[in-house]
Each structure stands twice: as structure tokens, then as C-alpha cells.
Design a protein around this motif. Sequence first.
Motif, PDB file in Angstrom:
ATOM      1  N   MET A  62       0.841  -1.178   0.000  1.00  0.00           N
ATOM      2  CA  MET A  62       0.000   0.000   0.000  1.00  0.00           C
ATOM      3  C   MET A  62       0.883   1.237   0.000  1.00  0.00           C
ATOM      4  N   ASN A  63       0.330   2.346  -0.454  1.00  0.00           N
ATOM      5  CA  ASN A  63       1.086   3.586  -0.473  1.00  0.00           C
ATOM      6  C   ASN A  63       0.222   4.734   0.029  1.00  0.00           C
ATOM      7  N   ASN A  64       0.885   5.850   0.295  1.00  0.00           N
ATOM      8  CA  ASN A  64       0.214   7.031   0.834  1.00  0.00           C
ATOM      9  C   ASN A  64       0.197   8.198  -0.150  1.00  0.00           C
ATOM     10  N   ILE A  65       0.263   7.927  -1.427  1.00  0.00           N
ATOM     11  CA  ILE A  65       0.382   8.993  -2.412  1.00  0.00           C
ATOM     12  C   ILE A  65      -0.803   9.956  -2.343  1.00  0.00           C
ATOM     13  N   LYS A  66      -2.018   9.436  -2.385  1.00  0.00           N
ATOM     14  CA  LYS A  66      -3.203  10.308  -2.364  1.00  0.00           C
ATOM     15  C   LYS A  66      -3.268  11.125  -1.076  1.00  0.00           C
ATOM     16  N   THR A  67      -3.033  10.478   0.044  1.00  0.00           N
ATOM     17  CA  THR A  67      -3.085  11.160   1.346  1.00  0.00           C
ATOM     18  C   THR A  67      -2.054  12.274   1.422  1.00  0.00           C
ATOM     19  N   LEU A  68      -0.809  11.944   1.055  1.00  0.00           N
ATOM     20  CA  LEU A  68       0.258  12.940   1.113  1.00  0.00           C
ATOM     21  C   LEU A  68       0.022  14.070   0.118  1.00  0.00           C
ATOM     22  N   ALA A  69      -0.459  13.735  -1.060  1.00  0.00           N
ATOM     23  CA  ALA A  69      -0.740  14.765  -2.062  1.00  0.00           C
ATOM     24  C   ALA A  69      -1.779  15.746  -1.519  1.00  0.00           C
ATOM     25  N   GLY A  70      -2.806  15.222  -0.878  1.00  0.00           N
ATOM     26  CA  GLY A  70      -3.835  16.080  -0.286  1.00  0.00           C
ATOM     27  C   GLY A  70      -3.278  16.970   0.808  1.00  0.00           C
ATOM     28  N   LYS A  71      -2.460  16.385   1.682  1.00  0.00           N
ATOM     29  CA  LYS A  71      -1.876  17.156   2.785  1.00  0.00           C
ATOM     30  C   LYS A  71      -0.919  18.224   2.276  1.00  0.00           C
ATOM     31  N   LYS A  72      -0.198  17.927   1.210  1.00  0.00           N
ATOM     32  CA  LYS A  72       0.791  18.853   0.669  1.00  0.00           C
ATOM     33  C   LYS A  72       0.197  19.825  -0.353  1.00  0.00           C
ATOM     34  N   GLY A  73      -1.064  19.588  -0.723  1.00  0.00           N
ATOM     35  CA  GLY A  73      -1.701  20.438  -1.717  1.00  0.00           C
ATOM     36  C   GLY A  73      -1.156  20.216  -3.124  1.00  0.00           C
ATOM     37  N   VAL A  74      -0.701  18.995  -3.384  1.00  0.00           N
ATOM     38  CA  VAL A  74      -0.141  18.645  -4.696  1.00  0.00           C
ATOM     39  C   VAL A  74      -1.173  17.818  -5.454  1.00  0.00           C
ATOM     40  N   LYS A  75      -1.515  18.257  -6.640  1.00  0.00           N
ATOM     41  CA  LYS A  75      -2.466  17.510  -7.460  1.00  0.00           C
ATOM     42  C   LYS A  75      -1.758  16.331  -8.120  1.00  0.00           C
ATOM     43  N   ILE A  76      -2.508  15.284  -8.388  1.00  0.00           N
ATOM     44  CA  ILE A  76      -1.939  14.110  -9.057  1.00  0.00           C
ATOM     45  C   ILE A  76      -1.381  14.513 -10.424  1.00  0.00           C
ATOM     46  N   SER A  77      -2.040  15.430 -11.091  1.00  0.00           N
ATOM     47  CA  SER A  77      -1.545  15.898 -12.390  1.00  0.00           C
ATOM     48  C   SER A  77      -0.162  16.541 -12.256  1.00  0.00           C
ATOM     49  N   GLU A  78       0.095  17.176 -11.126  1.00  0.00           N
ATOM     50  CA  GLU A  78       1.406  17.778 -10.877  1.00  0.00           C
ATOM     51  C   GLU A  78       2.457  16.690 -10.656  1.00  0.00           C
ATOM     52  N   ILE A  79       2.094  15.626  -9.958  1.00  0.00           N
ATOM     53  CA  ILE A  79       3.008  14.495  -9.768  1.00  0.00           C
ATOM     54  C   ILE A  79       3.357  13.900 -11.125  1.00  0.00           C
ATOM     55  N   ILE A  80       2.362  13.748 -11.971  1.00  0.00           N
ATOM     56  CA  ILE A  80       2.576  13.204 -13.314  1.00  0.00           C
ATOM     57  C   ILE A  80       3.533  14.102 -14.095  1.00  0.00           C
ATOM     58  N   ARG A  81       3.308  15.405 -14.045  1.00  0.00           N
ATOM     59  CA  ARG A  81       4.162  16.352 -14.765  1.00  0.00           C
ATOM     60  C   ARG A  81       5.596  16.334 -14.228  1.00  0.00           C
ATOM     61  N   LEU A  82       5.736  16.364 -12.905  1.00  0.00           N
ATOM     62  CA  LEU A  82       7.068  16.426 -12.303  1.00  0.00           C
ATOM     63  C   LEU A  82       7.874  15.142 -12.490  1.00  0.00           C
ATOM     64  N   THR A  83       7.196  14.014 -12.521  1.00  0.00           N
ATOM     65  CA  THR A  83       7.901  12.731 -12.638  1.00  0.00           C
ATOM     66  C   THR A  83       8.132  12.315 -14.083  1.00  0.00           C
ATOM     67  N   GLY A  84       7.303  12.821 -15.000  1.00  0.00           N
ATOM     68  CA  GLY A  84       7.409  12.406 -16.389  1.00  0.00           C
ATOM     69  C   GLY A  84       6.813  11.031 -16.647  1.00  0.00           C
ATOM     70  N   LEU A  85       6.068  10.528 -15.675  1.00  0.00           N
ATOM     71  CA  LEU A  85       5.434   9.213 -15.804  1.00  0.00           C
ATOM     72  C   LEU A  85       4.078   9.357 -16.487  1.00  0.00           C
ATOM     73  N   SER A  86       3.592   8.276 -17.053  1.00  0.00           N
ATOM     74  CA  SER A  86       2.285   8.336 -17.704  1.00  0.00           C
ATOM     75  C   SER A  86       1.173   8.397 -16.654  1.00  0.00           C
ATOM     76  N   LYS A  87       0.089   9.018 -17.054  1.00  0.00           N
ATOM     77  CA  LYS A  87      -1.072   9.144 -16.171  1.00  0.00           C
ATOM     78  C   LYS A  87      -1.564   7.773 -15.721  1.00  0.00           C
ATOM     79  N   SER A  88      -1.681   6.850 -16.665  1.00  0.00           N
ATOM     80  CA  SER A  88      -2.212   5.529 -16.320  1.00  0.00           C
ATOM     81  C   SER A  88      -1.284   4.795 -15.347  1.00  0.00           C
ATOM     82  N   TYR A  89       0.033   4.942 -15.536  1.00  0.00           N
ATOM     83  CA  TYR A  89       0.974   4.263 -14.643  1.00  0.00           C
ATOM     84  C   TYR A  89       0.893   4.844 -13.230  1.00  0.00           C
TER      85      TYR A  89
END
Length: 70
Positions: free
Chosen positions: A1-28
Motif C-alpha cells: 500500500m502507499n500514501n500517495i493520495k493522502t500525502l498529495a492532499g496534505k501537501k496540496g499537490v495535485k496528481i496531475s502535478e506528480i505526473i508532470r514532475l515525474t514524467g510518468l504516464s497518467k495511467s501508470y
Amino acid sequence: MNNIKTLAGKKGVKISEIIRLTGLSKSYVYDVINGKSVPTISVAQKIAKALGVTMAEVFPDDSGDKNSKS
């Protein structure tokens, strides 16, 4: 399990921003968030960096679960 959604919410980071910053595909990224894919160490590092946290915060060690026997 991971805490990506929880941490993103706490940090105010949108998933789309994680996708942009990492260069990973949305589906992945969504597969990792939903536990359908297990990221490599380098991908886990990218996600943690995008969130501004450690890998341990994103992917906690599950070895101490309640089914473990001492």
C-alpha cells in the motif's frame, strides 16, 4: 500500500502535478496509487521527490503487519 493520495492532499499537490514532475504516464501513476503496479525504486524516488517527502513516507514498510509472529 502507499500514501500517495493522502500525502498529495496534505501537501496540496495535485496528481496531475506528480505526473508532470515525474514524467510518468497518467495511467501508470494511477496504477501505482491504486496498488495495481509496484514502482521501481527510481520511480518511487521520483514520486517522493514530487511530493517533497521521503520514500518511507510514501511507501511505508508493511513487514510489521499484524500477521507477523515474533
